[in-house]
Design an enzyme around this catalytic site. Sequence first.
Site, mmCIF file in Angstrom:
data_model
loop_
_atom_site.group_PDB
_atom_site.id
_atom_site.type_symbol
_atom_site.label_atom_id
_atom_site.label_comp_id
_atom_site.label_asym_id
_atom_site.label_seq_id
_atom_site.Cartn_x
_atom_site.Cartn_y
_atom_site.Cartn_z
ATOM 1 C CG PHE A 232 -1.739 -1.257 1.382
ATOM 2 C CD1 PHE A 232 -2.875 -1.484 0.617
ATOM 3 C CD2 PHE A 232 -1.347 -2.232 2.290
ATOM 4 C CE1 PHE A 232 -3.612 -2.656 0.774
ATOM 5 C CE2 PHE A 232 -2.063 -3.408 2.452
ATOM 6 C CZ PHE A 232 -3.208 -3.621 1.691
ATOM 7 C CB CYS B 276 -5.890 5.859 9.227
ATOM 8 S SG CYS B 276 -6.618 4.942 7.876
ATOM 9 C CD GLU C 103 -1.337 2.301 -4.239
ATOM 10 O OE1 GLU C 103 -1.005 2.389 -3.040
ATOM 11 O OE2 GLU C 103 -2.511 2.464 -4.642
ATOM 12 C CG ASN D 138 4.453 9.800 2.476
ATOM 13 O OD1 ASN D 138 5.079 10.851 2.374
ATOM 14 N ND2 ASN D 138 3.822 9.445 3.575
HETATM 15 C C1 LIG Z 1 -3.477 4.854 3.580
HETATM 16 S S1 LIG Z 1 -2.907 4.923 1.915
HETATM 17 C C2 LIG Z 1 -1.159 4.817 2.179
HETATM 18 C C3 LIG Z 1 -0.270 5.401 1.109
HETATM 19 C C4 LIG Z 1 1.160 5.744 1.494
HETATM 20 N N1 LIG Z 1 1.746 4.830 2.455
HETATM 21 C C5 LIG Z 1 1.289 7.179 1.997
HETATM 22 O O1 LIG Z 1 1.761 7.379 3.135
HETATM 23 O O2 LIG Z 1 0.945 8.103 1.248
HETATM 24 C C6 LIG Z 1 -3.410 3.381 1.322
HETATM 25 C C7 LIG Z 1 -3.022 3.049 -0.097
HETATM 26 O O3 LIG Z 1 -3.482 1.713 -0.389
HETATM 27 C C8 LIG Z 1 -3.916 1.654 -1.733
HETATM 28 N N2 LIG Z 1 -4.820 0.484 -1.839
HETATM 29 C C9 LIG Z 1 -6.124 0.422 -1.446
HETATM 30 N N3 LIG Z 1 -6.619 -0.816 -1.676
HETATM 31 C C10 LIG Z 1 -5.608 -1.554 -2.206
HETATM 32 C C11 LIG Z 1 -5.501 -2.911 -2.646
HETATM 33 N N4 LIG Z 1 -6.536 -3.741 -2.583
HETATM 34 N N5 LIG Z 1 -4.320 -3.339 -3.132
HETATM 35 C C12 LIG Z 1 -3.256 -2.506 -3.188
HETATM 36 N N6 LIG Z 1 -3.293 -1.198 -2.796
HETATM 37 C C13 LIG Z 1 -4.451 -0.734 -2.310
HETATM 38 C C14 LIG Z 1 -4.550 3.004 -1.977
HETATM 39 O O4 LIG Z 1 -4.584 3.299 -3.364
HETATM 40 C C15 LIG Z 1 -3.630 3.945 -1.176
HETATM 41 O O5 LIG Z 1 -2.607 4.461 -1.989
#
Ligand SMILES: C[S@@+](CC[C@H](N)C(=O)[O-])C[C@H]1O[C@@H](n2cnc3c(N)ncnc32)[C@H](O)[C@@H]1O
Length: 364
Positions: free
Chosen positions: A231, A321, A252, A236
């Site tokens: 993810f 979160c 991702e 970041n």
């Molecule tokens: C809470 S964000 C974290 C992003 C990064 N760590 C940051 O600090 O900006 C969660 C991320 O998980 C991705 N995501 C959601 N569902 C997913 C899935 N089933 N498989 C892979 N990535 C996924 C979203 O697109 C998002 O970018």
Amino acid sequence: MFEIVQIAGQAYKGYGYSFINGKIVFIPFVETNEKVAIKITKEKKDYCLAEVVDILESTKTRKKPFCKYFGLCGGCHYQHIHYNQQLNIKSQILKNILKRIGHISLDNIEIIKSKQTFYRHRVKFQKKAEKIGFFKQNSNEFLEINYCPILVKLINSYIKNHKDLEIEVDSFFKLATNKNEPLRIDLSFIAKDAYIDYKMGSFTQVNLDANKTLINLILNLVKGENVFEAFCGIGNFTIPLALKNHKVEAFEIDELSIETLKQNAKRLSLDIKTTQCDLNKPINYKKPIDTLILDPPRSGSLNLMHFINNKKPNQVIYVSCEPPTLARDLSILKNYTLEKIFLLDMFPNTYHFETIAVLSLISK
Ligand SMILES: C[S@@+](CC[C@H](N)C(=O)[O-])C[C@H]1O[C@@H](n2cnc3c(N)ncnc32)[C@H](O)[C@@H]1O
């Protein structure tokens, strides 16, 4: 009809709770031990919701909210409570959730504070005719606003000066920072002139100061060379980790995020392997992993827990979160000890916060 109750404790999502004839009642904008007159607004089979009509006895930690929309707007939940007490409440709620859902007992949560106002860099407004606003608490009813002390001052000046412009609500910050210029996460605290450029549309952390703290925390915690990052969003954590010479492979689902990560890695001459995939599907990964980092959406990631149990990385850093799904997921891990938990208050005055759980493998 009014009822008089004493607040028995604090629940997740900003509510205090009490009981009437054995049934739990959730009440916003109160604090434990306060005596309040309430009016029931919703009655369900297992619980009731109520609103405060009068505060009969308040706590010493109650204070005057600093925003005129507090209580009407759905954004903030704790402006009526002194900041240190907000942190105590959040930490107690985290402990309770970890115990109730994850069966994890903890003595120590390390709390990391952040700036209490003017911290939010990104926002989704509601628009009605020429007016800008938010939804009211627990409803889809529009509330016009002309100021928000949680948003950074740049966005506030934009609300004042450009209120009548036709705007896409989720492009607000883009417009506020001059049309099509890319947005930027500054990483010069890690390496000279380093930054991540991104476009609207991908996930990014909304509190840039607290995000710096989060990145530094992760850099200090990570052990070993080989990092599997699930993810990863726009990178970041990925880019800072690679700048610190970790070998990162990042996963991702979102195409724009992966493209953004790749472009930033290329500009910085970083060798990062990225995979665009759905992490809810089986993961086929054969290489050794020293540290696995995951920062899933609110739904958490049961699939990653099964992958971890099979793959057995030496260290797991779980950034969350949403405490209930964190607790559920941690309870599934076998053979790991919870070394440390941090509560990073990324969202002061709201019920939200980030939790960073650090686990290490007991035996292969
Ligand atoms: C809470 S964000 C974290 C992003 C990064 N760590 C940051 O600090 O900006 C969660 C991320 O998980 C991705 N995501 C959601 N569902 C997913 C899935 N089933 N498989 C892979 N990535 C996924 C979203 O697109 C998002 O970018």
